[in-house]
Write a protein that holds these residues in place. Structure first.
Motif, PDB file in Angstrom:
ATOM      1  N   VAL A 198      24.406 -21.875  14.345  1.00  0.00           N
ATOM      2  CA  VAL A 198      25.592 -21.309  15.268  1.00  0.00           C
ATOM      3  C   VAL A 198      26.514 -20.587  14.608  1.00  0.00           C
ATOM      4  O   VAL A 198      26.801 -20.549  13.465  1.00  0.00           O
ATOM      5  CB  VAL A 198      26.297 -22.695  15.624  1.00  0.00           C
ATOM      6  N   ASN A 199      26.972 -19.542  15.517  1.00  0.00           N
ATOM      7  CA  ASN A 199      28.032 -18.363  14.791  1.00  0.00           C
ATOM      8  C   ASN A 199      29.227 -18.908  14.727  1.00  0.00           C
ATOM      9  O   ASN A 199      30.043 -19.476  15.709  1.00  0.00           O
ATOM     10  CB  ASN A 199      28.024 -17.076  15.586  1.00  0.00           C
ATOM     11  N   LYS A 200      29.961 -19.073  13.549  1.00  0.00           N
ATOM     12  CA  LYS A 200      31.358 -19.726  13.191  1.00  0.00           C
ATOM     13  C   LYS A 200      32.221 -18.507  13.074  1.00  0.00           C
ATOM     14  O   LYS A 200      31.933 -17.536  12.259  1.00  0.00           O
ATOM     15  CB  LYS A 200      31.176 -20.476  11.926  1.00  0.00           C
ATOM     16  N   LEU A 201      33.337 -18.485  13.874  1.00  0.00           N
ATOM     17  CA  LEU A 201      34.196 -17.205  13.857  1.00  0.00           C
ATOM     18  C   LEU A 201      35.634 -17.870  12.874  1.00  0.00           C
ATOM     19  O   LEU A 201      35.963 -18.666  13.378  1.00  0.00           O
ATOM     20  CB  LEU A 201      34.812 -16.755  15.224  1.00  0.00           C
ATOM     21  N   GLN A 247      34.743  -1.894  13.840  1.00  0.00           N
ATOM     22  CA  GLN A 247      35.080  -2.183  14.998  1.00  0.00           C
ATOM     23  C   GLN A 247      33.587  -2.451  15.947  1.00  0.00           C
ATOM     24  O   GLN A 247      32.646  -1.691  15.833  1.00  0.00           O
ATOM     25  CB  GLN A 247      35.520  -1.000  15.869  1.00  0.00           C
ATOM     26  N   CYS A 248      33.592  -3.573  16.413  1.00  0.00           N
ATOM     27  CA  CYS A 248      32.304  -4.033  17.208  1.00  0.00           C
ATOM     28  C   CYS A 248      32.389  -5.201  17.874  1.00  0.00           C
ATOM     29  O   CYS A 248      33.415  -6.043  17.591  1.00  0.00           O
ATOM     30  CB  CYS A 248      30.967  -4.109  16.187  1.00  0.00           C
ATOM     31  N   SER A 249      31.855  -5.300  19.112  1.00  0.00           N
ATOM     32  CA  SER A 249      32.249  -6.481  19.978  1.00  0.00           C
ATOM     33  C   SER A 249      31.759  -7.876  19.369  1.00  0.00           C
ATOM     34  O   SER A 249      30.690  -7.684  18.676  1.00  0.00           O
ATOM     35  CB  SER A 249      31.695  -5.904  21.427  1.00  0.00           C
ATOM     36  N   ARG A 250      31.964  -8.920  19.818  1.00  0.00           N
ATOM     37  CA  ARG A 250      31.677 -10.145  19.718  1.00  0.00           C
ATOM     38  C   ARG A 250      30.025 -10.277  20.192  1.00  0.00           C
ATOM     39  O   ARG A 250      29.284 -10.924  19.597  1.00  0.00           O
ATOM     40  CB  ARG A 250      32.789 -11.183  20.307  1.00  0.00           C
ATOM     41  N   GLU A 308      24.238 -10.894  19.242  1.00  0.00           N
ATOM     42  CA  GLU A 308      23.207 -10.584  19.538  1.00  0.00           C
ATOM     43  C   GLU A 308      22.469 -10.277  17.902  1.00  0.00           C
ATOM     44  O   GLU A 308      21.057 -10.590  17.764  1.00  0.00           O
ATOM     45  CB  GLU A 308      23.057  -9.154  20.258  1.00  0.00           C
ATOM     46  N   THR A 309      23.273  -9.647  17.099  1.00  0.00           N
ATOM     47  CA  THR A 309      22.612  -9.371  15.880  1.00  0.00           C
ATOM     48  C   THR A 309      22.194 -10.422  15.004  1.00  0.00           C
ATOM     49  O   THR A 309      21.428 -10.646  14.218  1.00  0.00           O
ATOM     50  CB  THR A 309      23.341  -8.304  15.112  1.00  0.00           C
ATOM     51  N   MET A 310      23.321 -11.399  15.315  1.00  0.00           N
ATOM     52  CA  MET A 310      23.064 -12.829  14.449  1.00  0.00           C
ATOM     53  C   MET A 310      22.071 -13.911  14.675  1.00  0.00           C
ATOM     54  O   MET A 310      21.842 -14.787  14.034  1.00  0.00           O
ATOM     55  CB  MET A 310      24.419 -13.190  14.512  1.00  0.00           C
ATOM     56  N   ARG A 311      21.455 -13.463  15.825  1.00  0.00           N
ATOM     57  CA  ARG A 311      20.745 -14.597  16.551  1.00  0.00           C
ATOM     58  C   ARG A 311      19.350 -14.870  15.587  1.00  0.00           C
ATOM     59  O   ARG A 311      18.711 -13.597  14.948  1.00  0.00           O
ATOM     60  CB  ARG A 311      20.311 -14.156  17.920  1.00  0.00           C
ATOM     61  N   ASP A 312      19.223 -15.950  15.415  1.00  0.00           N
ATOM     62  CA  ASP A 312      17.956 -16.504  14.599  1.00  0.00           C
ATOM     63  C   ASP A 312      18.158 -16.043  13.122  1.00  0.00           C
ATOM     64  O   ASP A 312      17.209 -16.389  12.358  1.00  0.00           O
ATOM     65  CB  ASP A 312      16.687 -15.642  15.181  1.00  0.00           C
TER      66      ASP A 312
END
Length: 445
Positions: free
Chosen positions: A91-94, A52-55, A60-64
């Motif tokens: 870009v982050n793909k969901l 469980q964690c927020s988008r 923020e973690t996936m940045r760069d």
């Protein structure tokens, strides 16, 4: 067959509401599932599973991060479903991981017996089979943070309290600047009124000067007319200088107003950003079964007045006030102990050097609609939150007093020690009683 598969994908999207599955090429052959022993089936043991964690936390973690970086988290709105977050082209793909009848996949038919097997397969095979725009493999698993237990909760609690403190400072700062802005506006209006009156004076002097010039032409050589005309000219120059100084004062005040407006705008943005962070921390704490409201109340209770230092204040020697006159057995009037409109420091000053049992009740600064009891115990000022639940008041649950007056009357004859060993006193002397304190602030109705 194609329409049936599209309908199934649409229904799955509407049921989970977290992230849409990638478009599937209906004419391609579905991938063959890998062997069941390829990698462990225990999802919680996988370094790329975040639970469980927020988008926002994921973004923020996936940045760069480089392309191919991925993690899996629980879907926010569908229990038993998961979301794959993949970094592609910066870009982050969901991508929603569907789940039905013990099978998992990105679209129907679901082919994999576990999320682990699904991820293991696409570590080595491109996702382009499901979406031509995702010609990439899951190459870089993003490990979940190491501290996700008590240490993490403690860190979240500290962040929540720190940002709450900062929000209070920003609010006070905003109120100060708003007051300053109002003063500037009022000053500008006053200057403009004076300018109008000053201009009327100058216009009158100008008209008088014209009249004297006409009289001077008629009575040439008159010393009296000449002196009066010179006096008018001098007076007009004086009034014009006053008008010029008003123009300068108006310009400076308008400049101050612009700076204040700019500061207010910056403070608003800071409040908005801090509010966003506080809301996210609130959500994270509640997801970990921590009540932020209770957390904040406990934190504030620990910030006792005794811990506050006041620069420039020197402790007087042998200056303890004598005990006040004995109170009668009649009920304390509410205005003798309940006040509003004072700052925390002013409330403290009321109780300084008062005997044990001196008390006041004030509206809570941090919890609107709540109240706080301040009482002198062993020459120290203690703070006790008054609970207000189900229209009843009390110092500990369950609350049993229908009014604050009833609570005060109860503890006139009973020690607070029954709730807190450090509070071995009764409510003896209302701090705002005129017999031993002049009192400040407005009574609370």
């Amino acid at each position: 067959w194609y329409q049936r598969r599209v309908r199934e994908a649409v229904v799955s999207t509407q049921s989970t509401g977290d992230a849409a599955p990638p478009a599937q090429n209906a004419y391609a052959q579905p991938p063959q599932p890998v062997s069941s022993n390829a990698g462990g089936d225990e999802l919680k043991d996988q370094i790329w599973y975040w639970g469980q964690c927020s988008r926002e936390e994921v973004n923020e973690t996936m940045r760069d991060k480089e392309d191919g970086t991925f993690l899996v988290r629980d879907a926010m709105n569908a229990k038993g479903h998961y979301t794959l977050t993949l970094r592609k082209a910066g870009v982050n793909k969901l991508i929603r991981i569907l789940h039905h009848d013990g099978k998992y996949g990105f679209s129907h038919p679901l082919e994999y017996s576990s999320v682990t097997l699904l991820i293991q397969h696409f570590k080595q095979n491109s996702l382009s089979h499901y979406n031509s725009g995702l010609d990439i493999c899951l190459t870089q698993p993003l490990p979940r943070p190491l501290a996700r237990g008590r240490d993490e909760i403690g860190d979240l609690e500290n962040q929540y309290n720190n940002i709450s403190d900062y929000m209070e400072q920003l609010t006070e700062k905003f109120e100060e600047h708003a007051s300053k802005r109002q003063q500037c506006v009022e000053k500008i209006e006053a200057i403009k009124k004076i300018q109008t009156a000053q201009q009327d004076i100058i216009n009158w002097l100008t008209n008088q000067a014209v009249l004297f010039e006409e009289r001077f032409k008629i009575m040439q050589g008159s010393v009296l007319i000449t002196e009066q005309a010179n006096e008018l000219k001098d007076q007009k120059r004086t009034e014009e200088r006053i008008l010029e100084s008003l123009d300068i004062k108006l310009s400076l005040t308008q400049s101050s107003l612009r700076k204040t407006d700019s500061s207010l705008k910056s403070i608003k943005l800071e409040i908005k950003e801090s509010s966003r962070k506080l809301h996210e921390l609130d959500r994270q704490l509640r997801s970990r079964n921590v009540d932020p409201t209770e957390l904040r109340a406990n934190y504030l209770d620990k910030k006792d007045y005794a811990d506050v230092e006041y620069p420039g204040y020197e402790e007087p020697q042998n200056l303890v006030a004598p005990p006040p006159p004995a109170m009668s057995d009649t009920e304390f009037p509410m205005e003798t102990y309940l006040r509003q409109g004072l700052s925390r420091e002013q409330y403290r000053e009321v109780l300084l050097k008062k005997p044990d049992g001196t008390f006041l009740i004030r509206p809570s600064i941090h919890k609107p609609g709540q109240f706080t009891l301040d009482i002198v115990v062993q020459d120290d000022i203690k703070k006790v939150s008054i609970l207000h639940e189900h229209s009843m008041y009390g110092l500990v649950p369950p609350t049993t007093f229908s009014t604050i007056s009833q609570l005060v009357e109860h503890y006139r004859t009973r020690s607070l020690r029954e709730h807190n060993r450090q509070l071995d006193t009764q409510l003896l002397y209302p701090a705002f009683d005129p017999r031993f304190n002049s009192g400040r602030g407005a009574p609370v109705s």
